[in-house]
Structures are given as structure tokens and as C-alpha cells.
Enzyme design. Structure first.
Site, PDB file in Angstrom:
ATOM      1  N   SER A 189      13.682  42.188  30.420  1.00  0.00           N
ATOM      2  CA  SER A 189      12.418  42.309  29.627  1.00  0.00           C
ATOM      3  C   SER A 189      12.970  42.096  28.408  1.00  0.00           C
ATOM      4  O   SER A 189      13.189  40.667  27.614  1.00  0.00           O
ATOM      5  CB  SER A 189      12.260  43.994  29.840  1.00  0.00           C
ATOM      6  OG  SER A 189      10.990  44.169  28.859  1.00  0.00           O
ATOM      7  N   HIS A 190      12.696  43.182  27.356  1.00  0.00           N
ATOM      8  CA  HIS A 190      13.646  42.963  25.662  1.00  0.00           C
ATOM      9  C   HIS A 190      14.431  43.305  25.615  1.00  0.00           C
ATOM     10  O   HIS A 190      14.983  43.814  24.334  1.00  0.00           O
ATOM     11  CB  HIS A 190      12.298  43.848  24.891  1.00  0.00           C
ATOM     12  CG  HIS A 190      12.697  45.143  25.671  1.00  0.00           C
ATOM     13  ND1 HIS A 190      12.138  45.786  26.382  1.00  0.00           N
ATOM     14  CD2 HIS A 190      13.293  46.125  24.965  1.00  0.00           C
ATOM     15  CE1 HIS A 190      12.468  47.201  27.217  1.00  0.00           C
ATOM     16  NE2 HIS A 190      13.841  47.968  25.707  1.00  0.00           N
ATOM     17  N   ASP A 201       7.421  40.902  23.952  1.00  0.00           N
ATOM     18  CA  ASP A 201       8.827  41.127  24.853  1.00  0.00           C
ATOM     19  C   ASP A 201       9.054  39.677  25.312  1.00  0.00           C
ATOM     20  O   ASP A 201       8.242  38.729  25.624  1.00  0.00           O
ATOM     21  CB  ASP A 201       9.298  41.469  24.985  1.00  0.00           C
ATOM     22  CG  ASP A 201       8.097  42.238  26.465  1.00  0.00           C
ATOM     23  OD1 ASP A 201       7.242  41.585  27.003  1.00  0.00           O
ATOM     24  OD2 ASP A 201       9.364  42.958  27.610  1.00  0.00           O
ATOM     25  N   ASP A 203       9.338  39.209  28.216  1.00  0.00           N
ATOM     26  CA  ASP A 203       8.623  38.753  29.761  1.00  0.00           C
ATOM     27  C   ASP A 203       7.215  38.561  29.473  1.00  0.00           C
ATOM     28  O   ASP A 203       6.729  38.786  30.812  1.00  0.00           O
ATOM     29  CB  ASP A 203       9.189  39.679  30.836  1.00  0.00           C
ATOM     30  CG  ASP A 203       9.150  40.918  30.453  1.00  0.00           C
ATOM     31  OD1 ASP A 203       9.551  41.871  29.500  1.00  0.00           O
ATOM     32  OD2 ASP A 203       9.133  41.634  31.951  1.00  0.00           O
ATOM     33  N   ASP A 213       5.157  41.142  28.773  1.00  0.00           N
ATOM     34  CA  ASP A 213       4.563  42.644  29.272  1.00  0.00           C
ATOM     35  C   ASP A 213       4.116  43.496  28.189  1.00  0.00           C
ATOM     36  O   ASP A 213       3.103  44.233  28.417  1.00  0.00           O
ATOM     37  CB  ASP A 213       4.355  43.233  30.263  1.00  0.00           C
ATOM     38  CG  ASP A 213       5.608  43.436  30.416  1.00  0.00           C
ATOM     39  OD1 ASP A 213       6.434  43.598  29.505  1.00  0.00           O
ATOM     40  OD2 ASP A 213       7.112  44.285  31.030  1.00  0.00           O
ATOM     41  N   ARG A 214       4.697  43.440  26.909  1.00  0.00           N
ATOM     42  CA  ARG A 214       4.489  44.550  25.832  1.00  0.00           C
ATOM     43  C   ARG A 214       4.325  43.978  24.778  1.00  0.00           C
ATOM     44  O   ARG A 214       4.060  42.281  24.057  1.00  0.00           O
ATOM     45  CB  ARG A 214       6.439  44.565  25.015  1.00  0.00           C
ATOM     46  CG  ARG A 214       7.017  45.608  26.436  1.00  0.00           C
ATOM     47  CD  ARG A 214       7.983  46.430  25.887  1.00  0.00           C
ATOM     48  NE  ARG A 214       9.065  46.821  26.491  1.00  0.00           N
ATOM     49  CZ  ARG A 214       9.283  48.386  26.004  1.00  0.00           C
ATOM     50  NH1 ARG A 214      10.036  48.279  25.012  1.00  0.00           N
ATOM     51  NH2 ARG A 214      10.107  48.746  26.790  1.00  0.00           N
ATOM     52  N   LYS A 258       1.271  45.701  32.850  1.00  0.00           N
ATOM     53  CA  LYS A 258       1.180  45.540  31.450  1.00  0.00           C
ATOM     54  C   LYS A 258       1.086  44.389  30.874  1.00  0.00           C
ATOM     55  O   LYS A 258       1.855  43.576  31.761  1.00  0.00           O
ATOM     56  CB  LYS A 258       1.922  46.532  29.960  1.00  0.00           C
ATOM     57  CG  LYS A 258       3.088  46.278  30.790  1.00  0.00           C
ATOM     58  CD  LYS A 258       4.654  47.193  29.111  1.00  0.00           C
ATOM     59  CE  LYS A 258       5.596  46.765  29.696  1.00  0.00           C
ATOM     60  NZ  LYS A 258       6.643  48.179  30.580  1.00  0.00           N
TER      61      LYS A 258
HETATM   62  C1  VG1 Z   1      11.340  51.921  28.959  1.00  0.00           C
HETATM   63  C2  VG1 Z   1      10.128  52.249  28.018  1.00  0.00           C
HETATM   64  C3  VG1 Z   1       9.076  52.534  29.167  1.00  0.00           C
HETATM   65  C4  VG1 Z   1       8.810  50.508  29.851  1.00  0.00           C
HETATM   66  C5  VG1 Z   1       9.689  50.326  30.654  1.00  0.00           C
HETATM   67  C6  VG1 Z   1      10.166  48.884  30.613  1.00  0.00           C
HETATM   68  O1  VG1 Z   1      11.034  51.898  30.576  1.00  0.00           O
HETATM   69  O2  VG1 Z   1      10.599  53.511  27.821  1.00  0.00           O
HETATM   70  O3  VG1 Z   1       7.997  52.713  29.076  1.00  0.00           O
HETATM   71  O4  VG1 Z   1       8.035  51.130  31.024  1.00  0.00           O
HETATM   72  O5  VG1 Z   1      10.809  50.097  29.399  1.00  0.00           O
HETATM   73  O6  VG1 Z   1       9.240  47.726  29.909  1.00  0.00           O
HETATM   74  P1  VG1 Z   1      13.289  53.431  30.068  1.00  0.00           P
HETATM   75  O7  VG1 Z   1      13.194  54.653  31.292  1.00  0.00           O
HETATM   76  O8  VG1 Z   1      14.273  53.101  29.204  1.00  0.00           O
HETATM   77  O9  VG1 Z   1      12.522  54.572  28.267  1.00  0.00           O
HETATM   78  V1  VG1 Z   1       9.450  46.297  30.239  1.00  0.00           V
HETATM   79  O10 VG1 Z   1       8.912  45.217  29.243  1.00  0.00           O
HETATM   80  O11 VG1 Z   1      11.426  46.499  30.189  1.00  0.00           O
HETATM   81  O12 VG1 Z   1       9.559  45.619  31.600  1.00  0.00           O
HETATM   82 CO    CO Z   2       8.523  43.531  29.340  1.00  0.00          CO
END
Ligand code: VG1
Ligand code: CO
Length: 570
Positions: free
Chosen positions: A117-118, A287, A289, A291-292, A388
Site C-alpha cells: 500500500s502506502h 497511494d 495501490d 485505494d487511498r 476502498k
Molecule cells: C491502516 C489504517 C486503516 C487502513 C489500513 C489499510 O491500518 O489505519 O484505516 O484500512 O491501514 O490501508 P493500521 O492498522 O496501520 O492503522 V491500505 O491503503 O494500507 O490497504
Molecule cells: Co492502499
């Protein structure tokens, strides 16, 4: 005929999927023997053998370093375990929302997404593997637990080491594997199915008018060298007519150009400064991938993600999809601000509060209870898929701009006037010692559960907050009654303001403590304050180890500077 090898392996104990898949440093995948092989085999072992031969898995990723190696392993291990068909994005590229879309479209048994992801990428960055189920959504806890159990006791994996596919060539490649039915690998365009889906959700003619008509607005979309680049170019530029210059950093790179592909004010600072110039009316970043999303208005006006989903909720009829489906319900993750709750109340809609992570929205959507949802962590989406969706959120905002013919800032300010404002801030304390972080949470919980805690008052500036409730958030899924405990410590005040602590489930080293503050204001005179100033928990922003003078054991020395702390426990 392709041969299957059965390879003996040693199990790892640390392959527990977190909030969103298994995330580790690239070197963990590279240097530990069979680390990726074990986990991929564990995922496939969790798929019932009877479902494999006639089933398809969708595979795609955000283009980060090690993705192509992982995809070749998935091909070889899937074939050796009797999976019938793989559908893979060209060159491995497919955004998380697009994978969800394709799983649903072709009625696949699931999908594997290669992304962290990010989190930063490259040889020194992070890699991740995530499993989605047939609904298109992230595997629920029951399945990720099963995968984790298998990974802890795995003794061998099955693989076709000679099987190689050309990921760049569109079309179908077929292989004979042992006694199984022919194994097919289909390389598909990364964007087509997803673009087709968006055409059915939004009014593309109206968006085209907005982006390229005589009174068009100027947009700047920054893909941060993540996977969204090709989607922005094809959909927003080629199809909706926005000039090519509105697509920035739109070439996916293995290391995201050396940056964090994280769409927030810190890591998308280039976008913020470009927006400040006033040349663009609307800006967004995505981000790794896809989704953000982060939404900005002219001059860099920032839309908080908790507000973003609330604005979309309040203007939902600007999106043709919802005119067709109706609005079944709204949802937000627990730490996300209550802005959406205010919209739900005004529009008399059901509001669900789920634990952090998109996987909790899926059941509600499948049961027809949920249409629109969001998280404070720059995630917004709807029941059009089960992830998302960054570009969807951008087109949702553009639809609202087209309908209301107002600026982002005016829309946001009108919203606060009408519903009041939730000032929301999140502080992250990254890479702290994991044992100490766990102890801190335990210690805090003990203090919060003290019988005298509820009812106490705390003063900050001219406001006084009284504790109404203190708990560790527990969620019972309204559809399948599954229970998720320990989802975050909540201190809830009588006016609805909240302080929340939880440990992140996406980090790849040590622990990350997240502190969320949500304070509600309905006085129209006060709704334009700066949330960073208003919600600052301590007068200075020193690291939590030093700041938590009163929250042992992380404290190294007593904290003399903080006698006027917003939150003084004990
Ligand atoms: C974080 C965010 C959460 C989100 C998750 C995955 O998780 O707080 O809201 O769904 O990342 O997003 P955590 O457990 O680190 O707080 V992504 O764009 O990384 O799939
Ligand atoms: Co993501």
C-alpha cells in the site's frame, strides 16, 4: 507436460496477516528461504480443493520491487495446487480496487494482491501479499486466521518450477499440469474492466463537460508513482478530456521514485505546494495501490478524509449509481470522526461503526445494508466493489463539483455550517518498541477502567470535557455475529468528542501507536479553526516515550512541561 515438485520447507511463526495482508521488509521475503513460497502455499491451501479446478484467481499489484518475482511464484504454486485459471494484470499491474472489480466481474474464487500500500518500496522498502475472497473484499479474520495457522505448521509446498509466463503479452496461455485440467493464465489490460465499471457509476458526459468543456476546471492528479497512473491517464485524460499535464507522477515505479506513496499533507507535499499557486481548482493524490485518496481544493484547501466521506454522503444524489441503487446505509471505521454520523442522522440513514480495516465493511455490503463508507486514513468507497477506491472518490467529488458548481472550499464550509464540524487529528508514533507499546496500552486500559474515571472532567482552553464512557472497542458483526475484540481504547466525552488509542496492524517493524482526536463544534463562529492547533494533545510534540510522563512505562523521565496537558490520567 509441466512437472510438479514437492519441496520440503520449514514453517515461520510470523506470517500473521495484519490490518491488510502480510507486510514485511523486502529483505524478509528475499533472504528467508521459502518465505514467500510458504505464505503463497498457505493462501492456496486455505482454498477448498474442490473449488480450485473450476475456479479463477485474479492477481495484480502496485508495481513495487519484488512484485514480478512474487507473481511468477504465484503462477507456479497455483498451477501445482490445481487452480484452474489465473487472470493477471498486464506486467502485473492492477490497482487494489481494480482487482476487487475484476474478481466480481469474472466471479473468481478470490484474488492475490501484491502490495504494501502506502509503505515505501524498493529493495530497502516493504513488500506485501494480500488475499481477497470471492466477494472482491479482503479476507475476513476467519480466513486470515486459517492462513496464519497453516503457515505455522506448513511442511511442504507444491510448485511447477519450470512454468514461466510472459506478463507483458495480452491473451491466454495454457499449460498441461500433471493430472489436472489445463491450467490457463490470462493476461488482461490493467484498466479496461475498471474503466467500464466507472462508466456505469458516474455521468461521464457531465464529468467530461467539467474537465474539458468551455467552462472547465483545472485539476492536478498525483499518482505518486504508484499504480493509479495508467488509470488516471486513460480515464481522466484520454476519456474525460483533461489535459495530459493534469496527470502527475503517473509512471508506476518499483521504488515510487524513492518517496512514500502516501497521499497526505506530509508525503504529497509537492501536490500541496503546486495547489497553493492557485492554478488548479481541484487536486488529488493516491497511494501505491490506488485505494487511498487525498482531496485538495484551490490554494491547497485540505479536505479531511473523515469530512470527505461525509460530504459525499450529504451529496450522494449527484452520483447516478446511488440514484439507481438507493442508499442502504452508511459506515465508518471506529477512529474515523463522527462527521458521517451527523449526515446519517440528518438524512435518517443507518450508520454502522466498524473496527479499522476495510474487511469489516464487506459483510454489511453483501447483506444490502451499506452503500457508502470511509476511514480517516484516506480511504473512501462504496458497495460498487469491496475495497476502498481512490479514483472513485475523486470522480465522486468531481460529480459533486459538477452538480453544485461551487468550489471545494465552499462545499466544505457549507457542510460545516449545516452539520457542525468534527475537528479530527491523528498522531502516529512509529517504530516504537513493541513490548513497551503493548505495556503502555495495558497500563492505559487499567487506568481507564478505574471506577472513578467515568465522570471526570478535563479542561482545554475554554472547553470542558466530561468522560461519559471508556472502553476497549469490541465489534459484533450484525450479519454473521462474529466478534472482534480489542479494537482500540476509546475515551468518549459527553458532547461526542473522543480520544482513541490503538496499535497499528500495517507496520513492518516495531509497533506504531496511533492517537486519534475527534472534537465536535457546532458554534458557527468557531468552525474555521486549525485542527492541528485545536486538537494538539500536548503543548509540544515530543515523542510519546518522553511525553507520556504520566503514562508509564514508556516514560523515561517525569514530564514537567506538561502540567496543562489536555489529557492527564492518574
Ligand atoms: C491502516 C489504517 C486503516 C487502513 C489500513 C489499510 O491500518 O489505519 O484505516 O484500512 O491501514 O490501508 P493500521 O492498522 O496501520 O492503522 V491500505 O491503503 O494500507 O490497504
Ligand atoms: Co492502499
Amino acid at each position: 507436460m509441466v512437472n510438479i515438485n514437492v519441496v520440503k520447507t520449514k514453517a515461520y511463526t510470523d506470517q500473521k496477516p495484519g490490518t491488510s495482508g502480510l507486510r514485511k521488509r523486502v529483505i524478509v521475503f528475499q533472504q528467508n528461504q521459502n518465505y514467500a513460497e510458504n505464505f503463497i502455499q498457505s493462501i492456496i491451501s486455505a482454498v477448498e480443493p474442490a473449488a480450485r479446478q473450476d475456479g479463477a484467481l485474479v492477481v495484480g499489484g502496485d508495481g513495487r520491487f519484488f512484485m514480478k518475482d512474487a507473481i511468477q511464484l504465484i503462477v507456479q504454486i497455483a498451477a501445482a495446487n490445481g487452480i484452474g485459471r489465473l487472470v493477471i494484470g498486464q506486467n502485473g499491474i492492477m490497482s487494489t480496487p481494480a482487482v476487487s472489480c475484476v474478481i466480481r466481474k469474472i466471479k473468481a474464487i478470490g484474488g492475490i494482491i501484491l502490495t504494501a500500500s502506502h509503505n515505501p518500496g524498493g529493495p530497502n522498502g516493504d513488500f506485501g501479499i494480500k488475499f481477497n475472497i470471492s466477494s472482491g473484499g479482503p479476507a475476513p479474520e476467519g480466513i486470515t486466521d486459517k492462513i496464519f495457522q497453516i503457515s505455522k505448521s506448513i511442511e511442504e509446498y507444491h510448485i511447477c518450477p519450470d512454468l514461466k509466463v510472459d506478463l507483458s503479452k495480452l491473451g491466454t496461455q495454457t499449460f498441461d499440469v500433471d493430472t489436472f485440467k489445463p491450467f490457463t493464465v490470462e493476461i488482461v489490460d490493467s484498466v479496461d474492466s475498471y474503466a467500464e465499471m466507472l462508466r456505469g457509476i458516474f455521468d461521464f458526459a457531465a464529468l467530461k463537460e467539467l474537465l474539458s468543456g468551455p467552462n472547465c476546471i483545472h485539476v492536478r492528479l498525483d499518482a505518486m508513482h504508484g499504480v493509479v497512473g495508467p488509470y488516471v491517464k486513460k480515464i481522466v485524460c484520454e476519456e474525460l478530456g483533461s489535459p495530459a499535464s493534469s496527470a502527475v507522477n503517473c509512471e508506476p515505479k518499483e521504488d515510487f521514485g524513492g518517496h512514500h506513496p502516501d497521499p497526505n499533507l506530509t508525503y504529497a507535499a509537492d501536490l500541496v505546494s503546486a495547489m497553493k499557486g492557485g492554478e488548479y481548482d481541484f487536486g488529488a493524490a493516491f497511494d501505491g495501490d490506488g485505494d487511498r485518496n487525498m482531496v485538495l481544493g484551490k490554494h491547497g484547501f485540505f479536505v479531511n478524509p473523515s469530512d470527505s466521506v461525509a460530504v459525499i454522503g450529504a451529496n450522494i444524489t449527484s452520483i447516478p449509481y446511488f440514484q439507481k441503487t438507493g442508499v442502504k446505509g452508511l459506515a465508518r471505521s471506529m477512529p474515523t470522526s463522527g462527521a458521517l454520523d451527523n449526515v446519517a442522522k440528518a438524512l435518517k440513514m443507518q450508520l454502522y461503526e466498524t473496527p479499522t480495516g476495510w474487511k469489516f465493511f464487506g459483510n454489511l455490503m453483501d447483506a444490502g445494508k451499506l452503500s457508502l463508507c470511509g476511514e480517516e486514513s484516506f480511504g473512501t468507497g462504496s458497495d460498487h466493489i469491496r475495497e476502498k477506491d481512490g479514483l472513485w472518490a475523486v470522480l465522486a467529488w468531481l460529480s459533486i463539483l459538477a452538480a453544485r458548481k461551487q468550489s471545494v472550499e465552499d462545499i466544505m464550509k457549507d457542510h460545516w455550517q449545516k452539520f457542525g464540524r468534527n475537528f479530527f487529528t491523528r498522531y502516529d508514533y512509529e517504530e516504537v518498541d513493541a513490548d513497551a507499546a503493548n505495556k503502555m496500552i495495558k497500563d492505559l486500559e487499567t487506568r481507564m477502567f478505574d471506577k472513578d474515571f467515568v465522570g471526570q472532567t478535563f479542561t482545554s482552553g475554554d472547553k470542558t470535557y466530561q468522560v461519559e464512557k471508556a472502553d476497549n472497542f469490541m465489534y459484533t458483526d450484525p450479519v454473521d455475529s462474529s466478534v472482534s475484540k480489542n479494537q482500540g481504547l476509546r475515551i468518549i466525552f459527553s458532547d461526542g468528542s473522543r480520544i482513541i488509542f490503538r496499535l497499528s496492524g500495517t507496520g513492518s517493524a516495531g509497533a506504531t501507536i496511533r492517537l486519534y482526536i475527534d472534537s465536535y463544534e457546532k458554534d458557527p463562529q468557531k468552525i474555521y479553526q486549525d485542527p492541528q492547533v485545536r486538537n494538539q494533545p500536548w503543548p509540544c510534540r515530543r515523542k510519546i516515550e518522553l511525553c507520556w510522563g504520566r503514562l508509564r512505562p514508556l516514560c523515561k523521565k517525569p514530564c514537567v512541561q506538561h502540567s496543562d496537558c489536555f489529557l492527564v490520567l492518574g
